[in-house]
Enzyme design. Structure first.
Site, PDB file in Angstrom:
ATOM      1  N   CYS A  23       0.676  -1.594   0.276  1.00 23.84           N
ATOM      2  CA  CYS A  23      -0.547  -0.002   0.287  1.00 23.84           C
ATOM      3  C   CYS A  23       1.203   1.733   0.222  1.00 23.84           C
ATOM      4  O   CYS A  23       0.665   2.143   0.927  1.00 23.84           O
ATOM      5  CB  CYS A  23      -1.434   0.413   1.619  1.00 23.84           C
ATOM      6  SG  CYS A  23      -2.161  -1.698   1.469  1.00 23.84           S
ATOM      7  N   GLU A  24       1.542   1.183  -1.046  1.00 28.72           N
ATOM      8  CA  GLU A  24       2.423   2.439  -1.562  1.00 28.72           C
ATOM      9  C   GLU A  24       2.782   2.706  -3.136  1.00 28.72           C
ATOM     10  O   GLU A  24       2.620   1.742  -3.829  1.00 28.72           O
ATOM     11  CB  GLU A  24       3.950   2.402  -0.622  1.00 28.72           C
ATOM     12  CG  GLU A  24       4.218   1.819   0.899  1.00 28.72           C
ATOM     13  CD  GLU A  24       4.326   2.992   1.686  1.00 28.72           C
ATOM     14  OE1 GLU A  24       4.973   4.295   1.201  1.00 28.72           O
ATOM     15  OE2 GLU A  24       4.546   2.694   2.841  1.00 28.72           O
TER      16      GLU A  24
END
Ligand code: LLP
Length: 410
Positions: free
Chosen positions: A335-336
Site C-alpha cells: 500500500c505505497e
C-alpha cells in the site's frame, strides 16, 4: 545460467515470489575476482560482504571457495560462523557500533574495522584488541545512486581522514602496535580508474599516519563497490584492469612509505552474487484505469531496490513469448505508490498466474526484503549444476504470526 525449463519446474513446485541463485555462477565470480587481484598482488584477501546475500547455502559455497567474510551485525557474524567461515576469516565492519555489537565482533571476528574514534573507547572499555583498524572516510566517494555513496563529506561513515592520525595515536597510547586501515567509499561502481583513485588516497592517509607513528600497517582494506551491469547499455566491469590499477598504486605507495607487503583486503558483495540471482514472481491481478497496471506477488517488500533508489532491473516474461508486447506499469501489492517496479514497460500481454522474472537480484535482494504490510519473506532456492540443492520456503501467514508472538514474549 539456469535453463528456463528448470525455472518453470521450480515455479510449479515452490511458491512465488522466490529468489533463485546459480551456485556455479557464484563460484565463477569468486574465482574471477580472486585471481585478478592475486595475480597482481599475491597477498590479497577477498572478504564477501554478507549484507549482499545471507542465504546459508550461498554463504557455504562462498566459504568453500576460500573467501573470507565481512559482517556488519551480530546476526551476520553468527551466520558467517555457522556457514563455515572460521574466526580467522571473519572481519567486522559496522557503524555507530553499540557495546553489544563490539562484544559480538570480539567473539566472532578476528578483525574489527572501527567506524570512529569513539568506537575505540567503547571497545576498549572491555577489551584492548591486538590489532586496531579504523574505517577512514577519504573525503571522496561514488556510487550507483546517492544512497550508496559511503565516502565524502555527506557520508555518515568512518573517521574523516584529517582526524585519522589522532584516532591511531589514541590506540598507540593504549599500547596497541598492530594496525590495519579501511575504507568503503561507495557501491556499484563500474569505472576501474575510480578504484585506483581511492586506493591512492587511502595509501597517502596510511603513509602519513603510520610514518608519523613509526609503525607499518598489517593490512590495507579498500572495501567493496565493484559494480555489475543492470541494463543492456552497461558493460561488465573490467576486473582485471581494476586489479592491475589498484595493485600498481598499492605497490608503489608501499615502497614510498616503506610498508613491507601488507595484506590488501577487498570486500566485494554485489560482484560475487549480484548476477547469480533472479527473482521469480507471478501476476496476481491486472487493472485498466487511468493507466494499465499489472500487479505481482512480489513487491517492494520482496525487492526494495527499485522503490528505494529508482534502481533498474531487467524484467522479462520468458514463458510468454508468442503474445504481442503491450505497455504496462508493473507493481507489487504494497500500500505505497512507490511500490512500482517499472513504468510503461513493454511486456507480453500477461494474465493472472503468469511468471515474471527479474534479473540480477542476487545481491541486496532477499537481504533487503521485509514483512511490510504483513507479507511473507520470499523463498530462496539454490541451483547447483542443474540440481535444486537448497530451498527455504516462503513464510506462511501462520509462521509469521508465531514469530510475532515469540518476539513479544522474550
Ligand atoms: N564493505 C562494506 C563495509 C559495505 O558497507 C559494503 C556495502 C560492502 C563492503 C559491499 O559493497 P558492494 O561490493 O556490494 O558494492 N543496498 C544497495 C547497496 C548498499 C551497499 C552498502 N555497503 C543496493 O542495493 O545497491
Amino acid at each position: 545460467m539456469i535453463p528456463l525449463n528448470l525455472l518453470q519446474e521450480i515455479s510449479e513446485k515452490y511458491s512465488t515470489p522466490g529468489y533463485i541463485y546459480d551456485a556455479e555462477k557464484i563460484r565463477e565470480n569468486c574465482t574471477k575476482i580472486t585471481r585478478a587481484f592475486t595475480r597482481h598482488y599475491p597477498s590479497t584477501v577477498v572478504h564477501f560482504a554478507v549484507k549482499a546475500n545471507s542465504c546459508p547455502a550461498v554463504l557455504k559455497i562462498i566459504a568453500e571457495t576460500g573467501l573470507s567474510a565481512d559482517c556488519s551485525s551480530p546476526f551476520e557474524l553468527l551466520l558467517a560462523n555457522k556457514c563455515g567461515f572460521e574466526k580467522s576469516k571473519i572481519m567486522y565492519t559496522g557503524n555507530y557500533e553499540s557495546p553489544q555489537d563490539l562484544a559480538f565482533a570480539t567473539e566472532y571476528a578476528s578483525i574489527i574495522n572501527l567506524d570512529d574514534i569513539t568506537s575505540l573507547k567503547r571497545l576498549t572499555s572491555f577489551k584492548v584488541p591486538e590489532v586496531v583498524s579504523f574505517r577512514i572516510n577519504p573525503g571522496i566517494g561514488r556510487g550507483g545512486f546517492e544512497g550508496v555513496v559511503t565516502g565524502g563529506v555527506d557520508a555518515k561513515f568512518g573517521v574523516p581522514y584529517e582526524q585519522a592520525f589522532k584516532a591511531y595515536q589514541d590506540a598507540y597510547d593504549l599500547g596497541v602496535r598492530r594496525f590495519g586501515i579501511h575504507m568503503m567509499t561507495g557501491s556499484n561502481n563500474l569505472e576501474p580508474l575510480f578504484f585506483a583513485e581511492i586506493t591512492e588516497k587511502l595509501m597517502h592517509v596510511a603513509g602519513d599516519v603510520f610514518s608519523r607513528l613509526g609503525v607499518a600497517p598489517e593490512y590495507i582494506d579498500i572495501g567493496g563497490g565493484f559494480g555489475i551491469p543492470y541494463s543492456n547499455a552497461e558493460s561488465e566491469i573490467d576486473i582485471e584492469k581494476v586489479a592491475e590499477l589498484v595493485s600498481s598504486r598499492f605497490i608503489e605507495n608501499c615502497k614510498k612509505y616503506h610498508f613491507q607487503t601488507p595484506i590488501l583486503r577487498i570486500e566485494p558483495g554485489r560482484y560475487i552474487t549480484g548476477n547469480a540471482g533472479i527473482l521469480l514472481s507471478r501476476v496476481t491481478g491486472k487493472k485498466t484505469g487511468y493507466r494499465n497496471y499489472t500487479g505481482l506477488d512480489a513487491g517492494m517488500n520482496s525487492l526494495l531496490r527499485p522503490a528505494l533508489y529508482g534502481a533498474f532491473h531487467r524484467i522479462e516474461a520468458p514463458f510468454k513469448k508468442e503474445t504481442p508486447l503491450v505497455k504496462t506499469n508493473l507493481c507489487g501489492r504494497i500500500c505505497e505508490n512507490s511500490d512500482i517496479f517499472a513504468r510503461d514497460i513493454l511486456l507480453p500481454d500477461l494474465e493472472e498466474g503468469d511468471l515474471v522474472l527479474f534479473r540480477d537480484c542476487g545481491a541486496y535482494g532477499f537481504t533487503m526484503s521485509s514483512n511490510y504490510n504483513g507479507r511473507p519473506l520470499p523463498s530462496e532456492i539454490v541451483v547447483d549444476r542443474g540440481k535444486v540443492t537448497y530451498v527455504r520456503k516462503k513464510e506462511t501467514p501462520q509462521e509469521m504470526l508465531k514469530k510475532h508472538f515469540k518476539e513479544q514474549e522474550s
